[in-house]
Design an enzyme around this catalytic site. Sequence first.
Site, short mmCIF file in Angstrom:
data_model
loop_
_atom_site.label_atom_id
_atom_site.label_comp_id
_atom_site.label_asym_id
_atom_site.label_seq_id
_atom_site.Cartn_x
_atom_site.Cartn_y
_atom_site.Cartn_z
N ASN A 163 0.75 -1.16 -0.14
CA ASN A 163 0.03 0.05 0.07
C ASN A 163 0.71 1.20 0.14
O ASN A 163 0.36 2.30 -0.66
CB ASN A 163 -1.14 -0.01 1.03
CG ASN A 163 -0.31 -0.12 2.49
OD1 ASN A 163 0.91 -0.50 2.79
ND2 ASN A 163 -1.14 0.20 3.57
N GLU A 179 4.74 -4.52 11.89
CA GLU A 179 3.62 -3.59 11.63
C GLU A 179 2.48 -4.21 10.83
O GLU A 179 2.71 -4.30 9.73
CB GLU A 179 4.12 -2.40 10.80
CG GLU A 179 5.28 -1.55 11.34
CD GLU A 179 4.56 -0.52 12.40
OE1 GLU A 179 3.49 -0.33 12.69
OE2 GLU A 179 5.33 0.21 13.17
N CYS A 226 -3.42 1.01 6.78
CA CYS A 226 -3.31 -0.01 7.77
C CYS A 226 -4.20 0.62 8.86
O CYS A 226 -4.80 0.06 9.59
CB CYS A 226 -2.14 -0.51 7.98
SG CYS A 226 -1.01 1.12 8.18
N GLU A 262 8.00 2.15 14.43
CA GLU A 262 8.69 2.86 13.47
C GLU A 262 8.64 4.34 13.63
O GLU A 262 7.69 4.83 14.44
CB GLU A 262 8.10 2.72 12.18
CG GLU A 262 8.24 0.94 11.66
CD GLU A 262 7.91 0.78 10.24
OE1 GLU A 262 7.02 1.17 9.63
OE2 GLU A 262 9.08 0.02 9.69
P1 NAD Z 1 0.73 -9.47 3.28
O1 NAD Z 1 0.79 -10.00 4.61
O2 NAD Z 1 0.06 -10.41 2.44
O3 NAD Z 1 2.48 -9.64 2.76
C1 NAD Z 1 3.29 -8.74 3.59
C2 NAD Z 1 4.50 -8.94 2.96
O4 NAD Z 1 5.08 -10.16 3.30
C3 NAD Z 1 4.67 -9.04 1.53
O5 NAD Z 1 5.98 -8.50 1.06
C4 NAD Z 1 4.81 -10.41 1.38
O6 NAD Z 1 5.56 -11.06 0.44
C5 NAD Z 1 5.67 -11.04 2.66
N1 NAD Z 1 4.99 -12.54 3.14
C6 NAD Z 1 4.11 -13.19 2.66
N2 NAD Z 1 4.38 -14.38 3.41
C7 NAD Z 1 5.50 -14.51 3.91
C8 NAD Z 1 6.38 -15.47 4.73
N3 NAD Z 1 5.70 -16.65 5.20
N4 NAD Z 1 7.71 -15.13 5.18
C9 NAD Z 1 8.25 -13.92 4.88
N5 NAD Z 1 7.28 -12.93 4.33
C10 NAD Z 1 6.26 -13.27 3.68
O7 NAD Z 1 0.28 -8.02 3.48
P2 NAD Z 1 0.02 -7.06 2.17
O8 NAD Z 1 -1.41 -7.55 1.56
O9 NAD Z 1 1.15 -6.87 1.31
O10 NAD Z 1 -0.49 -5.89 2.90
C11 NAD Z 1 -1.67 -5.43 3.41
C12 NAD Z 1 -1.66 -5.62 4.97
O11 NAD Z 1 -0.49 -5.02 5.51
C13 NAD Z 1 -2.80 -5.20 5.83
O12 NAD Z 1 -3.18 -5.99 6.79
C14 NAD Z 1 -2.37 -3.85 6.32
O13 NAD Z 1 -3.14 -3.52 7.34
C15 NAD Z 1 -1.05 -4.11 6.46
N6 NAD Z 1 -0.15 -2.91 6.79
C16 NAD Z 1 0.41 -2.60 8.00
C17 NAD Z 1 0.90 -1.41 8.02
C18 NAD Z 1 1.52 -0.90 9.33
O14 NAD Z 1 2.43 -0.21 9.52
N7 NAD Z 1 1.05 -1.46 10.55
C19 NAD Z 1 1.26 -0.60 6.81
C20 NAD Z 1 0.59 -0.97 5.77
C21 NAD Z 1 0.12 -2.24 5.78
#
Ligand code: NAD
Length: 484
Positions: free
Chosen positions: A152, A249, A283, A458
């Site tokens: 995002n 995060e 998020c 962060e």
């Molecule tokens: P996601 O959890 O699908 O993926 C996040 C990242 O993790 C990707 O780069 C993915 O390739 C990697 N990943 C997936 N499985 C893994 C594993 N087993 N080992 C290591 N890496 C792995 O999330 P998304 O769909 O890309 O993003 C949306 C989510 O992120 C939402 O839940 C949102 O709330 C959250 N988010 C949180 C913040 C925050 O700062 N708190 C900010 C932005 C997004």
Amino acid sequence: MRAQPQASHFVNGAYVEDRDGAPIEVVYPATGEVIAVVHEATPAVIEAALAGAAAAQAAWGAMRPVERARILRRAADIIRDRNPDLARLETLDTGKPLQETLVADWPSGADSLEWFAGLAPAVTGETIPLGRDFVYTLREPLGVCVGIGAWNYPSQIACWKAAPALAMGNAMVFKPSEVTPLGALKLAEIFIEAGLPAGLFNVVQGRGSVGAALVTDARVAKVSLTGSVPTGQKVYALAAAGVRHVTMELGGKSPLVVFDDASVEDAVGAAMLGNFYSAGQVCSNGTRVFVQKGIKERFLARLAERTAKIILGDPLVESTQMGPLVSATQLDKVMGYIAKAKAEGARLVCGGARAALNTGYYVQPTVFADVTDDMTLAREEVFGPVMAVLDFDSEAEVIARANDTEFGLAAGVFTADLARAHRVVGQLQAGTTWINAYNLTPVESPFGGSKRSGVGRENGHAAIEHYSQVKSVYVGMGPVDAPY
Ligand code: NAD
């Protein structure tokens, strides 16, 4: 439209390609067009990145902080100079409108590089007097850090992780989300141009398995993930096996509480920002908007009026206020939540359908009222432009209901009564909160979640602690008093 990078990865100061890795298509969400193809990192690429980072880190960590800072500061300046081009690339990668990417994404990344550059040289230890002897402390780098990003805010996330990591003398291997792989490569290029020694910031592409390979490598001291709660649980567990430091995060379902003495105009504006910015893919969004019954109808009327005027369209046109969702998968997920909300009896106030705009993944900004705490819409993270409005009567009631969730990322309160504002915010279970504002995340302020929404912070001074460790040095000033 093409946005093909020079190569898939950036390792040891240069672009690297290895076509043996599975291809990943980069899709422009406004049209569904494939604009680039990158390849997943093979074991050879992962090894080169980790070995390069480990080799470069020691000299970087031993450098005077003010010299490290100068390089980061230069990178911030380059980003600002190139912001129009970088913003365009971010728009192609994510579908977010230029109106946002020009002001929110890379500019926030530049802020973070500038701020940590300023802060790092001022980090000092303490001296602890013990009479004759004394202890002093040193804040040391952790070593090789792995950053894993969500789709995002791809470039902002890369900067928010790289800036404190590098400022404190660490090296980083960063894996962007496979959905948005382009921005981080530009950051790696910019760092080299700014004078960062090769190997200190590497970018490797790939899906979850590449992330997992990085997290489990013995050379890695810390993992910082931005992603969903289920991914966080997996990555945290993998990191725990090697007793690695983590920053998590993760997702949220944050409450935005509007008391009936609040400015309706401001509260509506904040609720819209906290649900529709980036087409709702933020998020910390305040996706459960609790409105006190006395102003409910006024709030909803004004919200519907202002929401109807949102300009949805081509993200590359600067007057566009809302673009498409990031992918077809996300579109299906969000439309599924809208259908469920209707089926569970929430009242649709506006939106609720796909927007008929060429072939992109557009959803109308959507508001549901009369949402109850048990509905799926009030419990699960949607990550799309879908606002749930719930009503409440009393302060105690709304605090209990706001906290009745496994998430704890963010929360907001709108009221003219400042004593109440502080009292309520003090009781809301969330890591990042706002009073009479929402979703502002300046680099100066710590950002992160409590409960399942995360571990660590962060930004702010807090991030320094998450990218360094304290060494205590006991200094004996006299004879050793041994009983033997
Ligand atoms: P996601 O959890 O699908 O993926 C996040 C990242 O993790 C990707 O780069 C993915 O390739 C990697 N990943 C997936 N499985 C893994 C594993 N087993 N080992 C290591 N890496 C792995 O999330 P998304 O769909 O890309 O993003 C949306 C989510 O992120 C939402 O839940 C949102 O709330 C959250 N988010 C949180 C913040 C925050 O700062 N708190 C900010 C932005 C997004």
